[in-house]
Structures are given as structure tokens and as C-alpha cells.
Write a protein that holds these residues in place. Structure first.
Motif, PDB file in Angstrom:
ATOM      1  N   ALA A  68       0.916  -1.597   0.055  1.00 50.58           N
ATOM      2  CA  ALA A  68      -0.068  -0.092   0.020  1.00 50.58           C
ATOM      3  C   ALA A  68       0.957   1.257   0.375  1.00 50.58           C
ATOM      4  CB  ALA A  68      -0.856  -0.103   1.178  1.00 50.58           C
ATOM      5  N   HIS A  69       1.882   1.400   0.325  1.00 46.34           N
ATOM      6  CA  HIS A  69       3.251   1.983  -0.227  1.00 46.34           C
ATOM      7  C   HIS A  69       4.077   1.722  -0.552  1.00 46.34           C
ATOM      8  CE1 HIS A  69       4.061   6.922   1.715  1.00 46.34           C
ATOM      9  NE2 HIS A  69       5.325   6.077   1.267  1.00 46.34           N
ATOM     10  N   GLY A  70       4.379   2.220  -1.466  1.00 46.20           N
ATOM     11  CA  GLY A  70       6.334   2.079  -2.104  1.00 46.20           C
ATOM     12  C   GLY A  70       6.701   2.753  -3.286  1.00 46.20           C
ATOM     13  N   HIS A  71       7.654   3.149  -3.851  1.00 46.45           N
ATOM     14  CA  HIS A  71       8.175   4.221  -4.826  1.00 46.45           C
ATOM     15  C   HIS A  71       8.542   3.255  -5.881  1.00 46.45           C
ATOM     16  CE1 HIS A  71       7.167   7.243  -1.467  1.00 46.45           C
ATOM     17  NE2 HIS A  71       7.683   6.387  -0.920  1.00 46.45           N
ATOM     18  N   VAL A  72       7.694   2.993  -6.942  1.00 47.88           N
ATOM     19  CA  VAL A  72       8.612   1.833  -7.920  1.00 47.88           C
ATOM     20  C   VAL A  72       9.695   2.788  -8.595  1.00 47.88           C
ATOM     21  CG1 VAL A  72       8.110   0.480 -10.066  1.00 47.88           C
ATOM     22  CG2 VAL A  72       6.274   0.740  -8.112  1.00 47.88           C
TER      23      VAL A  72
ATOM     24  N   VAL B 112      -4.061  11.952  -4.516  1.00 48.08           N
ATOM     25  CA  VAL B 112      -2.949  12.729  -4.236  1.00 48.08           C
ATOM     26  C   VAL B 112      -2.076  12.369  -2.748  1.00 48.08           C
ATOM     27  CG1 VAL B 112      -3.999  14.227  -2.839  1.00 48.08           C
ATOM     28  CG2 VAL B 112      -2.315  14.988  -3.715  1.00 48.08           C
ATOM     29  N   LYS B 113      -1.097  12.338  -3.187  1.00 52.58           N
ATOM     30  CA  LYS B 113       0.036  11.776  -1.592  1.00 52.58           C
ATOM     31  C   LYS B 113       0.241  13.917  -1.252  1.00 52.58           C
ATOM     32  CE  LYS B 113       3.568  10.845   0.549  1.00 52.58           C
ATOM     33  NZ  LYS B 113       4.627  10.227  -0.039  1.00 52.58           N
ATOM     34  N   LEU B 114       0.253  14.085   0.129  1.00 51.12           N
ATOM     35  CA  LEU B 114       0.703  15.082   0.268  1.00 51.12           C
ATOM     36  C   LEU B 114       1.551  14.958   1.410  1.00 51.12           C
ATOM     37  CD1 LEU B 114      -2.726  16.890   1.020  1.00 51.12           C
ATOM     38  CD2 LEU B 114      -1.433  16.832  -0.771  1.00 51.12           C
TER      39      LEU B 114
ATOM     40  N   GLU C 146      -0.348   8.289   5.948  1.00 52.13           N
ATOM     41  CA  GLU C 146       1.022   7.659   5.204  1.00 52.13           C
ATOM     42  C   GLU C 146       1.930   7.184   6.686  1.00 52.13           C
ATOM     43  OE1 GLU C 146       0.423   6.033   2.717  1.00 52.13           O
ATOM     44  OE2 GLU C 146      -1.179   6.758   2.617  1.00 52.13           O
ATOM     45  N   HIS C 147       2.077   6.100   6.746  1.00 47.30           N
ATOM     46  CA  HIS C 147       2.550   6.100   7.834  1.00 47.30           C
ATOM     47  C   HIS C 147       2.245   5.924   9.573  1.00 47.30           C
ATOM     48  CE1 HIS C 147       5.860   6.736   4.470  1.00 47.30           C
ATOM     49  NE2 HIS C 147       5.740   7.213   4.499  1.00 47.30           N
ATOM     50  N   ALA C 148       1.638   7.421   9.573  1.00 49.65           N
ATOM     51  CA  ALA C 148       1.260   7.622  11.224  1.00 49.65           C
ATOM     52  C   ALA C 148       1.692   6.638  12.210  1.00 49.65           C
ATOM     53  CB  ALA C 148      -0.793   6.445  10.845  1.00 49.65           C
TER      54      ALA C 148
ATOM     55  N   SER D 239       5.932  -1.512   2.530  1.00 47.54           N
ATOM     56  CA  SER D 239       7.044  -1.140   2.564  1.00 47.54           C
ATOM     57  C   SER D 239       7.393   0.243   2.654  1.00 47.54           C
ATOM     58  CB  SER D 239       7.436  -2.367   1.893  1.00 47.54           C
ATOM     59  OG  SER D 239       7.678  -1.262   0.274  1.00 47.54           O
ATOM     60  N   ASP D 240       7.206   1.252   1.639  1.00 48.72           N
ATOM     61  CA  ASP D 240       8.146   2.108   1.790  1.00 48.72           C
ATOM     62  C   ASP D 240       8.847   1.829   0.972  1.00 48.72           C
ATOM     63  OD1 ASP D 240       8.082   5.125   1.269  1.00 48.72           O
ATOM     64  OD2 ASP D 240       8.846   5.349   3.234  1.00 48.72           O
ATOM     65  N   PHE D 241       9.173   1.232   0.063  1.00 46.49           N
ATOM     66  CA  PHE D 241      10.115   0.613  -0.878  1.00 46.49           C
ATOM     67  C   PHE D 241      10.315   1.655  -1.650  1.00 46.49           C
ATOM     68  CE2 PHE D 241       7.076  -0.562  -3.747  1.00 46.49           C
ATOM     69  CZ  PHE D 241       7.153  -0.577  -4.254  1.00 46.49           C
TER      70      PHE D 241
HETATM   71 ZN   LIG Z   1       7.219   6.588   1.064  1.00 48.39          ZN
END
Ligand SMILES: [Zn+2]
Length: 563
Positions: free
Chosen positions: A94-98, A310-312, A394-396, A457-459
Motif C-alpha cells: 500500500a505504499h512504495g515507490h516503483v 494525491v500524496k501530500l 501514510e506511516h502514522a 513497505s515504503d520500498f
Molecule cells: Zn514513501
């Protein structure tokens, strides 16, 4: 082994040609495929387990049930018998950076080199596949690990790379090593004694730069590293997605995608080269969000790409004391971290998103960062907080006790990364002190308060491997199993809860739960074949689950090597 391609027939033929599989594969595509496994965990509360699942050639699930019942119902189906293996719904990060993940694979990794010669060898090997003239970028060198503990020089690189610019970051990120082709890009005359503020140019006795640039001096070269060319950007996405499916991921929420990156994704999707589904988040209150407002939420017809979020950013990260805290850092008096957006900026962006029907996902790590976000969400949503907005934090990571129940009250999803907790646990307590740490990485508290957890994972910050996330979520321990019993063990999740966070709840967080996230009739046949049952093994074994195959729309996008 990885399989690329688009058509079912090609994928299956490719799989057969390239390796011996532990199960029989059909020679050609037929109308219905019948998957038979040791067990299938569906994540569907109405039918949690099955032995067999039928899906059509479009990848839609037709039926689930016992092996006998399914074989009776579909006598002519092509059999995909995976033996005693366990099947679970495709995992969703649910959270990564391809692109970031792919770029890492495109840069030379010099970490662990024992000599300058070994580093140069790795560079030569890597450059063999690079087009002429493109920059050779790398990271991870450390002269203190080399036999001769001296800074390397441009001359070392020039002998092998006389024309191509080479630029290599030191392991700590605080120095860079350039060749002469890269230094030639620097406009300023570097001979003499001039030094940039906060930086240092290494020079020889004659005052000539030797090729190593320290701290702020790195920007002299950095500014000349070209923007990614189209081909490179697409390749980075392709590599990132390939790495994801090889670890059992069938979906990724890409947290921060520009219009340019979306265009690269769209081209890949048009060509049928998206092996998994991407829920792309627009990169802040900018051009991509404006496009969503003017043209509407984006959905590629192939079903593998969407942009509707949207990501803030609210604050920074805990490690560098950038996370915004309500009171001082416990290990630095007077420092409460950094807010990266004003209330006005957050209000403007969230109001715009609300108006345009765009989902908001805001990075918030410190308790002040999280409060600022929850307050902004409350203002933007107003009476609609109970609607199906699916706004996310995101992260919390750190929540004030008073704020913790607010997520559930407002229907806000906590998008959390279990491996962040186990990466941070050794020092997070120093930053936060004994009280605040109680409500840090509080998966159990949040879940029990009624908050939906979407896991990721925030990869490439952490590994893309969701098995490590399942392991961290259930053990709160490092790879060696320490601390014994886990760190703040009361916050552990069960394997089922962790799996749900990586499947159905991640799907929900991307508005995809009608299509994926569980194995139910009418949904997509996105699934992972595992050698072990993640709900049966000991939590400490979750990191060793073997991914035998990853399937999207019923097509193999990855087949694991058989040992
Ligand atoms: Zn991230």
C-alpha cells in the motif's frame, strides 16, 4: 526466473521452456482454468478456505470449492495443479515507490567492496550494458574498507571510463567520487583554494581537484546529472514492477507519481507491459492533481493502472529528527521537528481534492504531524467525515493518545509499514522517550480502535519483499529474532491480520476491493502460490516463505525457481 509478456499462451509457453515447474501447466490456453492447491486462503469471510478455483481466460474467478466439486463443475477445464502449495490472494503493497526501486537496480552498488580494484570491476561489469555516453551512477563505496584507506581519484576511473561521466556516492551519502568527464561538466574553475559553503573539494598538492567532493561540494556535480530520459524512466518502472512481482506482489500503491511518470506508466499499460496493478498517487498539489480535477479520476482500460489519489506531506522522518512532534525530541531539547506544509497549504490541497473526488494520502510521522493532518482532514471533510472518502495517513508512526481514536471516528485509513518499526526500534525510544513510544507503530491499538490498516513497505526505503512485512508485523523482531518476544509485543498483529493488511485492506485503501484483495467469484484471479502456509507456520518463518508463482488476471507474471 521472471516471465515477461502479455498473452496467456506466451507466458505459459515461456514458463515451460525456461524451467521445470513443480506442477503441470497446460500446453495452451483454454476457456476455463482450474487451479488446484493444497489449500486456498481466500480472505473472504463467507468462504475462508477452498481447494480449487476456476477462472476464465479473462482472468475472472468463476467458482471456488472443493477439488471434487470444481472438477465436476468444470470437467473440461485446463488444470493448474500446484500440488500441496498454499494459495493466497495477490499481495498489495500500500505504499512504495516503483521508479525509485527500479533506479536502485540501475545504479552500481559498491557496498561491501574490499578494494578499489573490486569497485572498479563492478563498475566495468555494470557499464557493459549501459548505452555509450550515459552517466554511470553508483553508491556505497567506503575507502575505510579498502586495503589502501585513501580517497580514490578521478584518475582511477578515467583509466576505465575516459568518456562516460561517472559519479559515485560514498556509503554515508556525504561524499561523491567523480571521473574527469563528470568534473568537466562543472562550470566553475575548481583549481585553487575556493570551497563552497558547507563543503570541500579534495585537491592535490598543486591545487587541482582530485575527484572527491564532500557534502555541499557534491552539488557541483549533482546539478549536472541529467533528468531521466524517457527510456530510462520506463525501464526503472519496469524493473521496479518486476522486482515486486518476484516477491509475490500483484499490486502497488505508488506514493507520489508525476504526470511524466504517469505517461510512462500509461505507455507500458498500453503495451500490456504492466505485470501488476498500480494505484498511482499524484505527487502533491500540482499538475497531476490539477489533471485529475480537470479530466476526472484516471483508470486505464486494462485495469492495471489508476490515478485517483494525491500524496501530500505533513512532516519529515524520525531518524533525522524531521518528524514534527508536539513537544521536544527526547534526545534534543528545543527541537520539535519540521512541518513541511502550512495549515493553509493543507487546507487548499485537501479542499481541492474533496471537490474533485480525489482520495488524500498524507505523510505524517510525528504526533504533531499526525494531529495537523487529522485536523486538516476534519476541516476538509466536515460533515462528510462519515462518507466513503478513504482518506489515509501514510506511516502514522507516532500518535498522541487523544488522536489515536480519531482515525476510526473519521474513517481514515492508517497506511503503515511494519518494517519501519523493526528498522527504527533500536533508536526510536531515544527520540521519543518512554511515554510517546507507547503509541508509536501502534498497529494493535489502531486496529482495535476500529481503524483499517493498509500495510506496505515504503520500498526502496525498506525492502520490497512483503514477507519481511508479514514477519515484522507478527514478531516485531529483527532478522535475528531480537528482541526475544518482540519489541512492544502488545502491538503485534496475527498472521491473518497482517495478511489482511497486505491484501483485502490494501485493496480497499486503493478502491479496488471489488476487483482484488480476496479470492471471490467475480473478482480478478490475482494470487500467489506459496510453498508454505503463512497462516500455519510459526511467525518467525514468515520471512522464509517461498514464492512459487505470482499470478495477475490468472496469468503467471513470475514463476519461482525450483530448488
Ligand atoms: Zn514513501
Amino acid at each position: 526466473m521472471r516471465i515477461k509478456g502479455t498473452t496467456r499462451t506466451r507466458l505459459l509457453a515461456g514458463a515451460l521452456a525456461a524451467c521445470v515447474l513443480p506442477w503441470a501447466l497446460p500446453a495452451q490456453a483454454e476457456e476455463v482454468t482450474l487451479l488446484v492447491a493444497g489449500r486456498i486462503h481466500t480472505m473472504d469471510a463467507a468462504r475462508p478456505r477452498a481447494q480449487a478455483m476456476a477462472f476464465d481466460s479473462g482472468g475472472r474467478i468463476l467458482a471456488l470449492g472443493t477439488r471434487a466439486a470444481m472438477q465436476a463443475q468444470f470437467p473440461d477445464a485446463v488444470l493448474l495443479d500446484v500440488g500441496p502449495a498454499t494459495v493466497v490472494p495477490g499481495l498489495i503493497d500500500a505504499h512504495g515507490h516503483v521508479a525509485g526501486l527500479g533506479l536502485n537496480a540501475m545504479r552500481v552498488d559498491l557496498a561491501g567492496t574490499a578494494s578499489k580494484e573490486e569497485a572498479l570491476q563492478r563498475l566495468r561489469d555494470f557499464a557493459a550494458d549501459l548505452p555509450p555516453g550515459t552517466w554511470l551512477l553508483g553508491r556505497g563505496w567506503d575507502q575505510n574498507r579498502w586495503a589502501v584507506k585513501q580517497f580514490p581519484t578521478a584518475g582511477d576511473l578515467d583509466a576505465h571510463f575516459p568518456d562516460r561521466p561517472v559519479w559515485l556516492r560514498r556509503v554515508d551519502g556525504h561524499a561523491g567520487w567523480a571521473n574527469s568527464a563528470a568534473m568537466a561538466r562543472v562550470e566553475r574553475d575548481l583549481t585553487g583554494a575556493w570551497e563552497p559553503d558547507g563543503g570541500k573539494v579534495e585537491r592535490d598538492a598543486g591545487g587541482a581537484p582530485t575527484g572527491v567532493f564532500i557534502d555541499e561540494a557534491m552539488s557541483l556535480v549533482d546539478v549536472h546529472v541529467p533528468e531521466l530520459e524517457d527510456g530510462v524512466a520506463s525501464r526503472a518502472l519496469a524493473l521496479g514492477m518486476q522486482a515486486a512481482v518476484a516477491h509475490g506482489l500483484t499490486g502497488v500503491h505508488d506514493a507520489g507519481v508525476s504526470l511524466a511518470t504517469l505517461a510512462h506508466y500509461q505507455r507500458l499499460a498500453d503495451r500490456g507491459e504492466m505485470p501488476l496493478r498500480v494505484h498511482a498517487m499524484a505527487d502533491g498539489d500540482g499538475a497531476a492533481l490539477d489533471r485529475l480535477c480537470s479530466d476526472g479520476l484516471y483508470q486505464h482500460p486494462g485495469g492495471h493502472l489508476q490515478m485517483r489519489a494525491v500524496k501530500l506531506f505533513a512532516d519529515g522522518a524520525l531518524g533525522s529528527r524531521g518528524a514534527a512532534l508536539l513537544t521536544d525530541y527526547s534526545d534534543e531539547a528545543g527541537n520539535r521537528g519540521l512541518l513541511l506544509a502550512t495549515n493553509e497549504q493543507l487546507d487548499k490541497a485537501t479542499a481541492k481534492a474533496r471537490r474533485c473526488g480525489v482520495q488524500v494520502a498524507t505523510h505524517a510521522i510525528g504526533d504533531r504531524g499526525n494531529r495537523v493532518v487529522l485536523d486538516a482532514y476534519a476541516r476538509a471533510l466536515g460533515k462528510d467525515a462519515g462518507s466513503d472518502h478513504r482518506w489515509r495517513v501514510e506511516h502514522a508512526q507516532v500518535l498522541a493518545p487523544a488522536d489515536l481514536p480519531r482515525l476510526a471516528q473519521m474513517g481514515v485509513i492508517a497506511s503503515m509499514q511494519p518494517t519501519h518499526a523493526t528498522s527504527d526500534m533500536d533508536w526510536a525510544g531515544e527520540r521519543l522517550g518512554p511515554q510517546r513510544i507507547e503509541h508509536a507503530y501502534a498497529w494493535r491499538e489502531l486496529r482495535d480502535s476500529g481503524t483499517r490498516l493498509a500495510l506496505g513497505s515504503d520500498f526502496p526505503v525498506e525492502s520490497v519483499d512483503p514477507r519481511l512485512g508479514l514477519y515484522s508485523a507478527t514478531t516485531r523482531a529483527d532478522a535475528a529474532g531480537l528482541p526475544a518476544g518482540g519489541w512492544q509485543p502488545e502491538e503485534k498483529l496475527t498472521a491473518f491480520e497482517a495478511l489482511r493488511g497486505f491484501t483485502l485492506d490494501a485493496a480497499f485503501a486503493g478502491f479496488n476491493e471489488d476487483e482484488v484483495g480476496s479470492l471471490e467469484v467475480g473478482k480478478r484471479a490475482d494470487f500467489v502460490v506459496l510453498a508454505q502456509d503463512p497462516l500455519e507456520v510459526e511467525p518467525r518463518q514468515l520471512r522464509d516463505l517461498k514464492v512459487l508463482g505470482t499470478y495477475v488476471d490468472g496469468d503467471a507474471v513470475y514463476i519461482g525457481a525450483v530448488d
